[in-house]
Design an enzyme around this catalytic site. Structure first.
Site, PDB file in Angstrom:
ATOM      1  N   PRO A 160     -23.548  19.161 -38.894  1.00  0.00           N
ATOM      2  CA  PRO A 160     -23.908  18.733 -37.626  1.00  0.00           C
ATOM      3  C   PRO A 160     -22.449  18.448 -37.005  1.00  0.00           C
ATOM      4  O   PRO A 160     -21.588  17.838 -37.747  1.00  0.00           O
ATOM      5  CB  PRO A 160     -24.824  17.690 -37.704  1.00  0.00           C
ATOM      6  CG  PRO A 160     -25.255  17.479 -38.989  1.00  0.00           C
ATOM      7  CD  PRO A 160     -24.509  18.367 -40.093  1.00  0.00           C
ATOM      8  N   LYS A 161     -22.283  18.735 -35.920  1.00  0.00           N
ATOM      9  CA  LYS A 161     -21.027  18.136 -35.296  1.00  0.00           C
ATOM     10  C   LYS A 161     -21.109  16.919 -34.350  1.00  0.00           C
ATOM     11  O   LYS A 161     -22.017  16.970 -33.305  1.00  0.00           O
ATOM     12  CB  LYS A 161     -20.602  19.248 -34.048  1.00  0.00           C
ATOM     13  CG  LYS A 161     -19.116  19.087 -33.425  1.00  0.00           C
ATOM     14  CD  LYS A 161     -18.726  20.272 -32.560  1.00  0.00           C
ATOM     15  CE  LYS A 161     -17.149  20.073 -32.175  1.00  0.00           C
ATOM     16  NZ  LYS A 161     -17.079  18.742 -31.494  1.00  0.00           N
ATOM     17  N   PHE A 162     -20.697  15.884 -34.791  1.00  0.00           N
ATOM     18  CA  PHE A 162     -20.789  14.695 -34.351  1.00  0.00           C
ATOM     19  C   PHE A 162     -20.148  14.355 -32.905  1.00  0.00           C
ATOM     20  O   PHE A 162     -18.733  14.895 -32.939  1.00  0.00           O
ATOM     21  CB  PHE A 162     -20.647  13.538 -35.210  1.00  0.00           C
ATOM     22  CG  PHE A 162     -21.670  12.996 -36.388  1.00  0.00           C
ATOM     23  CD1 PHE A 162     -22.610  12.108 -36.272  1.00  0.00           C
ATOM     24  CD2 PHE A 162     -21.823  14.221 -37.331  1.00  0.00           C
ATOM     25  CE1 PHE A 162     -23.703  12.128 -37.079  1.00  0.00           C
ATOM     26  CE2 PHE A 162     -22.911  13.812 -38.376  1.00  0.00           C
ATOM     27  CZ  PHE A 162     -23.837  12.980 -38.230  1.00  0.00           C
TER      28      PHE A 162
END
Length: 303
Positions: free
Chosen positions: A23-25
């Site tokens: 996931p790209k925070f």
């Protein structure tokens, strides 16, 4: 300064053997350096921001000496990450940061380990570095945590569709056999919207009242163009940047009668603008189109 790995934007989810998905925070890029004596927190630009995140610096003292981590600092609020709160933390003075660390605690989403016990592991394949990262952080627990990872593209697609409600803005894709690509766009990123990073090379208006940004988009040619008008919040941010570069700004004002570079603005023709050197980075929507002008969503002041 530690040069961090970068990611190139893609429009579709890559699907192939040997890929990992994370996931790209939505936060600030942060490198954690644990030396024998202290902890130092470095932004992507190389700026040291330890004083802004005393809670993370204290937590990182649990790491063994000679550890360097790459990741993202985020602030959770109402069940989702809140980028505006990360910006607030990053901009705080040292005295204010101590107060905000209590009311808006930060979390660190680590996605890579660069050094461990003084050994540089960047040449190791990602799969090995990931195992080292998990073994290092899982016993410690929050606020230092490894980001989730999967090698299943179907699960990654599910993350992509469902996690935006938690403030996750997309996915980062890496090869399992890949060394850490320091300073290069060796990873891939798939954002959930058509948001793109653009270089901010200048602004129209005055240092105290900027009106729009002059951008170079990451697609097509490198001809600068003018964004749509800035919101009040963005005008304040750009004004703060101009004020921080006060010496240059005052010199610029003293040469107000000298010609300025110009850029073509839709409906306005050629307009003069003030340059920013080095450029900033902004997130813009519809970055692949020249009409209408790109909408600036926010400045990436952590870069």
């Amino acid at each position: 300064m530690i040069r961090v790995a970068l990611a190139a934007a893609v429009r579709d989810l890559p699907r192939a053997a040997g890929l990992a998905y994370e996931p790209k925070f939505d936060g600030h890029r942060l490198v954690v350096v644990r030396s024998a004596a202290e902890v130092s927190l470095q932004a992507r630009s190389g700026r040291i921001v330890t004083s802004a995140f005393p809670d993370l610096a204290a937590a990182a003292l649990q790491l063994p000496a000679g550890t360097v981590l790459d990741g993202e600092v985020v602030v959770w609020h109402a069940g989702r990450t809140d980028f505006a709160l990360v910006q607030r933390r990053a901009a705080a003075t040292a005295a204010r940061a101590a107060v905000l660390a209590q009311s808006l605690p930060a979390s660190y989403a680590a996605f890579d380990v660069l050094e461990l016990a003084g050994l540089d592991v960047r040449a190791h394949p990602y799969e090995r570095r990931r195992a080292l990262l998990v073994d290092l952080l899982l016993p410690l627990g929050p606020p230092l945590q490894p980001v989730p990872m999967t090698t299943d593209p179907e699960l990654a697609a599910t993350w992509y569709e469902t996690l935006p409600a938690s403030g996750i803005e997309g996915l980062v894709v890496k090869r399992l056999d890949q060394a850490y690509p320091a300073g290069r766009r060796g990873w891939q990123k798939l954002r959930h919207t058509d948001v793109r990073d653009a270089a901010v090379v200048g602004y129209t208006g005055t240092p105290r009242r900027p009106l729009a940004l002059v951008l170079v988009l990451p697609v097509g040619d490198e001809t600068p163009l003018v964004s749509s008008p800035l919101t009040a919040a963005l005008r304040r941010e750009v004004a703060e940047v101009a004020a921080a570069r006060g010496a240059a700004g005052r010199a610029d004002e003293s040469r107000a009668d000298e010609p300025r570079p110009t850029v073509t603005a839709i409906g306005l023709g050629e307009v003069p603008y003030r340059t920013l050197d080095p450029p900033l980075t902004a997130e813009v929507r519809h970055a692949s189109a020249r009409h209408p002008p790109p909408e600036v969503l926010r400045l990436r002041t952590d870069l």
